[in-house]
Every structure is written in C-alpha cells, then in structure tokens.
Design a protein around this motif. Structure first.
Motif, PDB file in Angstrom:
ATOM      1  N   GLN A  42      62.634 -40.708 -47.515  1.00  0.00           N
ATOM      2  CA  GLN A  42      63.580 -41.406 -46.653  1.00  0.00           C
ATOM      3  C   GLN A  42      62.857 -42.430 -45.786  1.00  0.00           C
ATOM      4  OE1 GLN A  42      65.585 -38.092 -44.560  1.00  0.00           O
ATOM      5  NE2 GLN A  42      67.432 -38.669 -45.682  1.00  0.00           N
ATOM      6  N   ARG A  43      63.632 -43.414 -45.338  1.00  0.00           N
ATOM      7  CA  ARG A  43      63.134 -44.430 -44.431  1.00  0.00           C
ATOM      8  C   ARG A  43      64.344 -44.991 -43.690  1.00  0.00           C
ATOM      9  NH1 ARG A  43      62.227 -49.001 -49.188  1.00  0.00           N
ATOM     10  NH2 ARG A  43      64.406 -49.716 -49.204  1.00  0.00           N
ATOM     11  N   TRP A  44      64.086 -45.649 -42.590  1.00  0.00           N
ATOM     12  CA  TRP A  44      65.172 -46.361 -41.929  1.00  0.00           C
ATOM     13  C   TRP A  44      65.560 -47.560 -42.767  1.00  0.00           C
ATOM     14  CZ3 TRP A  44      67.634 -43.771 -38.449  1.00  0.00           C
ATOM     15  CH2 TRP A  44      66.965 -42.853 -37.645  1.00  0.00           C
ATOM     16  N   SER A  45      66.812 -47.937 -42.714  1.00  0.00           N
ATOM     17  CA  SER A  45      67.289 -49.090 -43.474  1.00  0.00           C
ATOM     18  C   SER A  45      66.429 -50.317 -43.183  1.00  0.00           C
ATOM     19  CB  SER A  45      68.747 -49.397 -43.111  1.00  0.00           C
ATOM     20  OG  SER A  45      69.139 -50.654 -43.618  1.00  0.00           O
ATOM     21  N   THR A  46      66.081 -51.051 -44.223  1.00  0.00           N
ATOM     22  CA  THR A  46      65.265 -52.259 -44.071  1.00  0.00           C
ATOM     23  C   THR A  46      66.124 -53.523 -43.972  1.00  0.00           C
ATOM     24  OG1 THR A  46      65.054 -52.377 -46.486  1.00  0.00           O
ATOM     25  CG2 THR A  46      63.291 -51.254 -45.277  1.00  0.00           C
ATOM     26  N   TRP A  47      67.439 -53.357 -43.841  1.00  0.00           N
ATOM     27  CA  TRP A  47      68.347 -54.510 -43.832  1.00  0.00           C
ATOM     28  C   TRP A  47      67.979 -55.524 -42.748  1.00  0.00           C
ATOM     29  CZ3 TRP A  47      71.910 -56.907 -46.661  1.00  0.00           C
ATOM     30  CH2 TRP A  47      72.760 -57.810 -46.036  1.00  0.00           C
ATOM     31  N   LEU A  48      67.754 -55.049 -41.527  1.00  0.00           N
ATOM     32  CA  LEU A  48      67.433 -55.951 -40.428  1.00  0.00           C
ATOM     33  C   LEU A  48      65.948 -56.296 -40.369  1.00  0.00           C
ATOM     34  CD1 LEU A  48      69.719 -54.558 -37.568  1.00  0.00           C
ATOM     35  CD2 LEU A  48      70.081 -56.571 -39.005  1.00  0.00           C
ATOM     36  N   ALA A  49      65.139 -55.657 -41.201  1.00  0.00           N
ATOM     37  CA  ALA A  49      63.707 -55.933 -41.200  1.00  0.00           C
ATOM     38  C   ALA A  49      63.353 -57.166 -42.027  1.00  0.00           C
ATOM     39  CB  ALA A  49      62.934 -54.717 -41.720  1.00  0.00           C
ATOM     40  N   VAL A  50      64.273 -57.594 -42.892  1.00  0.00           N
ATOM     41  CA  VAL A  50      64.001 -58.764 -43.722  1.00  0.00           C
ATOM     42  C   VAL A  50      64.674 -59.992 -43.129  1.00  0.00           C
ATOM     43  CG1 VAL A  50      63.789 -57.342 -45.788  1.00  0.00           C
ATOM     44  CG2 VAL A  50      66.007 -58.368 -45.239  1.00  0.00           C
ATOM     45  N   GLU A  51      64.183 -61.159 -43.499  1.00  0.00           N
ATOM     46  CA  GLU A  51      64.745 -62.398 -42.988  1.00  0.00           C
ATOM     47  C   GLU A  51      66.140 -62.625 -43.570  1.00  0.00           C
ATOM     48  OE1 GLU A  51      62.060 -65.531 -43.831  1.00  0.00           O
ATOM     49  OE2 GLU A  51      60.395 -64.662 -42.687  1.00  0.00           O
ATOM     50  N   PRO A  52      66.967 -63.383 -42.865  1.00  0.00           N
ATOM     51  CA  PRO A  52      68.328 -63.642 -43.354  1.00  0.00           C
ATOM     52  C   PRO A  52      68.387 -64.184 -44.777  1.00  0.00           C
ATOM     53  CG  PRO A  52      68.144 -64.327 -41.072  1.00  0.00           C
ATOM     54  CD  PRO A  52      66.758 -63.941 -41.506  1.00  0.00           C
ATOM     55  N   LEU A  53      67.429 -65.044 -45.151  1.00  0.00           N
ATOM     56  CA  LEU A  53      67.437 -65.606 -46.500  1.00  0.00           C
ATOM     57  C   LEU A  53      67.079 -64.568 -47.557  1.00  0.00           C
ATOM     58  CD1 LEU A  53      65.825 -69.138 -45.963  1.00  0.00           C
ATOM     59  CD2 LEU A  53      68.231 -68.576 -46.356  1.00  0.00           C
ATOM     60  N   CYS A  54      66.590 -63.408 -47.120  1.00  0.00           N
ATOM     61  CA  CYS A  54      66.263 -62.326 -48.049  1.00  0.00           C
ATOM     62  C   CYS A  54      67.422 -61.344 -48.205  1.00  0.00           C
ATOM     63  CB  CYS A  54      65.010 -61.583 -47.573  1.00  0.00           C
ATOM     64  SG  CYS A  54      63.510 -62.583 -47.611  1.00  0.00           S
ATOM     65  N   ARG A  55      68.587 -61.709 -47.669  1.00  0.00           N
ATOM     66  CA  ARG A  55      69.788 -60.887 -47.821  1.00  0.00           C
ATOM     67  C   ARG A  55      70.764 -61.584 -48.747  1.00  0.00           C
ATOM     68  NH1 ARG A  55      70.122 -60.637 -41.435  1.00  0.00           N
ATOM     69  NH2 ARG A  55      68.195 -59.471 -41.022  1.00  0.00           N
ATOM     70  N   GLY A  56      71.669 -60.802 -49.316  1.00  0.00           N
ATOM     71  CA  GLY A  56      72.578 -61.319 -50.327  1.00  0.00           C
ATOM     72  C   GLY A  56      73.518 -62.392 -49.815  1.00  0.00           C
TER      73      GLY A  56
END
Length: 303
Positions: A42-56
């Motif tokens: 398990q890990r904490w969600s990495t959603w906010l750890a990546v840059e906006p351009l690295c999101r869908g």
C-alpha cells in the motif's frame, strides 16, 4: 476512530461533560478519521504528487478518484510482458462505501503498467519504432546512442512517456483505448477494461465470437484504424493479442511503439503489417477480409 474537537480561547480548558456544550455553534465542531499505518503493498495516492500534465485529459470520467485521502493497494499481477508488467491496483478512500451502498464512489480498480529496468529492452528493435522521435535533452540523446547505463534508464522512461502520450492523444481523438489516469516515472495508471461479468476483458485472440459479433469487431477496428491514420499515427504492433474484447466493444491496448506514419520511413510498412496481422486472424475465424484492401482504404484516409 472518530473524534470531536471544540475551539476554545487560549489558556482555557473545557469539561466535555458540561451540558452547555450542546449550545456550541456546530461550525466549531468537526470529525476526522484517523488511519492506521499502511500495510504491505500500500501507499498513499500519488494523484497529487504528479504534475498536472501527468494526469489524464479532461473531462475526466466520474470514476477517477482524486481524493488526497485515498490509498493505493496492489491487488496482484495481471499480465507480464517484454517491456512492462501490468498489475491491478485499487485506489480508495478508507471507509468510503461504494455508490451502490450510498457512498460517493471513492474507490476504483485500475491497471498499473510498470516498465521494467534498463536491461529489459532491445535497442535494435526500439530504434526501428522510435525513428522520427526526438529526445529533448541532448545529454539524454547521447546516452541513448552510447547505450550507457543512463541511456537505458532514459530509454525505459521514454517508452513509458511514449505510451502515455499515445493514450492521451488516442483518447482525445475518441478512439477505443483505456482512459489514461496518470503517469509517474515509469508507471502508468489507466482504466481497467472489463467484460460484461466485471472480469478482465480477454484478448481478442482468446475469443471465438459469433459471426455477427466478429463482423462488428472488424468494423470497429477498421473505423479506429481509419481515425489513427487520418491523424498520422500507426499502432505499429497490432494483432489480436493487442485488442481486448470487452463485451461487444473492442479496445486497443499496448501503444508504446506507436509510429509516425510520415515521420518514420517505415511507417507504411508498419501499417501494412498491422493490416496483415489483424486480417489474418479475422480470416481464420471465417470473415472474408483482405489486408491489401484494408491498407488501401486506410491510405485513402491519409492523403
């Protein structure tokens, strides 16, 4: 574990048994959930750890979980491959009930595609596909040409980035590909494609569709290929093993080797090979199709 806290002036204390607390403004009282330490896998969600351009791309599907309180849990391996392994990963807010139980739906299972380390790939094979691509940093480009250790690390991330870019582009073109959720280094999180029973959709090569469904699959594929070619891109490694049969819907997967139809001198050769691979499979299942006829139809879309 749920706790109630009340705001008090500095230096004062509160007797929590005082009935006068019932008269407090409710805005001074809040609940919070305390989580235990995360377990193995398990890990904490990495959603906010990546840059906006690295999101869908937006608009995002409703099932994408963006909460900072979410936890990622590995559920096991889904598929192994030459360049990468695919795992099932659940991203969920602990204690959040699913939608059918009145929750907000803050839980989803996705595919985590993780590209392997430097030794896994053949540079000779890769060079054929990557002709016409550019590497932004000259140091990285030199390392790639020297096949150094750093060059192999760069190659691994470049292929992940290539697939990420291809998924985003194809999704925005309306093509039947998994929705790309995010990329973090050499890991891509994407939509888990399932069949009508909610299980992992089988590869087309594993199916024996009835004649009507077989014809529908071919029509869907021909339409998707036409859209790709009209936008100057070729899958480059298409076969019945890179297509998923999700009920009555066909989905294209495995896009790291996507080829520029014009920028790559072998672009048309890749397209003809893709046509040959898929037509050979459909023909073997009883559908009368011809790769040269398909190739001609697609080339008419390119010019």
């Amino acid at each position: 574990m749920s706790h109630d806290f009340t705001a008090e002036p500095h230096g004062s204390t509160t007797d929590t048994t005082d009935p006068g607390l019932d008269d407090l403004d409710p805005t001074f009282v809040f609940d919070f959930q305390a989580y235990d330490d995360l377990g193995d896998g398990q890990r904490w969600s990495t959603w906010l750890a990546v840059e906006p351009l690295c999101r869908g791309p937006e608009p995002r599907p409703d099932w994408v979980v963006t909460s900072q309180a979410a936890v990622d849990t590995d559920l096991g391996i889904l598929k192994t491959g030459k360049e990468a392994d695919a795992f099932l990963l659940e991203r969920a807010v602990p204690g959040s009930p699913p939608p059918d139980e009145g929750g907000l739906g803050e839980s989803v299972v996705m595919v985590a595609k993780r590209y392997r380390s430097s030794e896994h790939r053949s540079f000779h094979r890769a060079a054929t596909y990557t002709e016409g691509r550019s590497v932004k940093r000259s140091r990285d480009e030199r390392a790639l040409k020297r096949k150094s250790t750093w060059g192999r690390i760069v190659a691994s991330s470049e292929w992940a980035i290539s697939e990420w870019d291809a998924l985003r582009r194809c999704w925005e073109l309306g093509l039947p590909v998994p929705y790309p959720v995010q990329i973090d280094g050499t890991e891509i999180l994407m939509e888990w494609i399932t069949d009508d029973a909610g299980e992992s959709a089988p590869r087309l090569a594993q199916t024996r569709p009835a004649p009507a469904l077989l014809a529908s699959y071919y029509d869907q594929l021909r339409e998707a290929l036409a859209t790709m070619v009209a936008n100057g891109i070729v899958h480059g490694d298409l076969s019945a093993y890179n297509l998923l049969a999700a009920g009555e819907r066909l989905v294209i997967i495995d896009l790291p080797q996507i080829v520029d139809l014009v920028g790559n001198t072998a672009g048309m050769d890749f397209l003809l090979r893709d046509c040959t691979n898929v037509c050979t499979w459909f023909r073997a299942k009883g559908l009368e199709v011809d790769e040269h006829e398909l190739f001609g139809e697609l080339m008419a879309q390119a010019f």
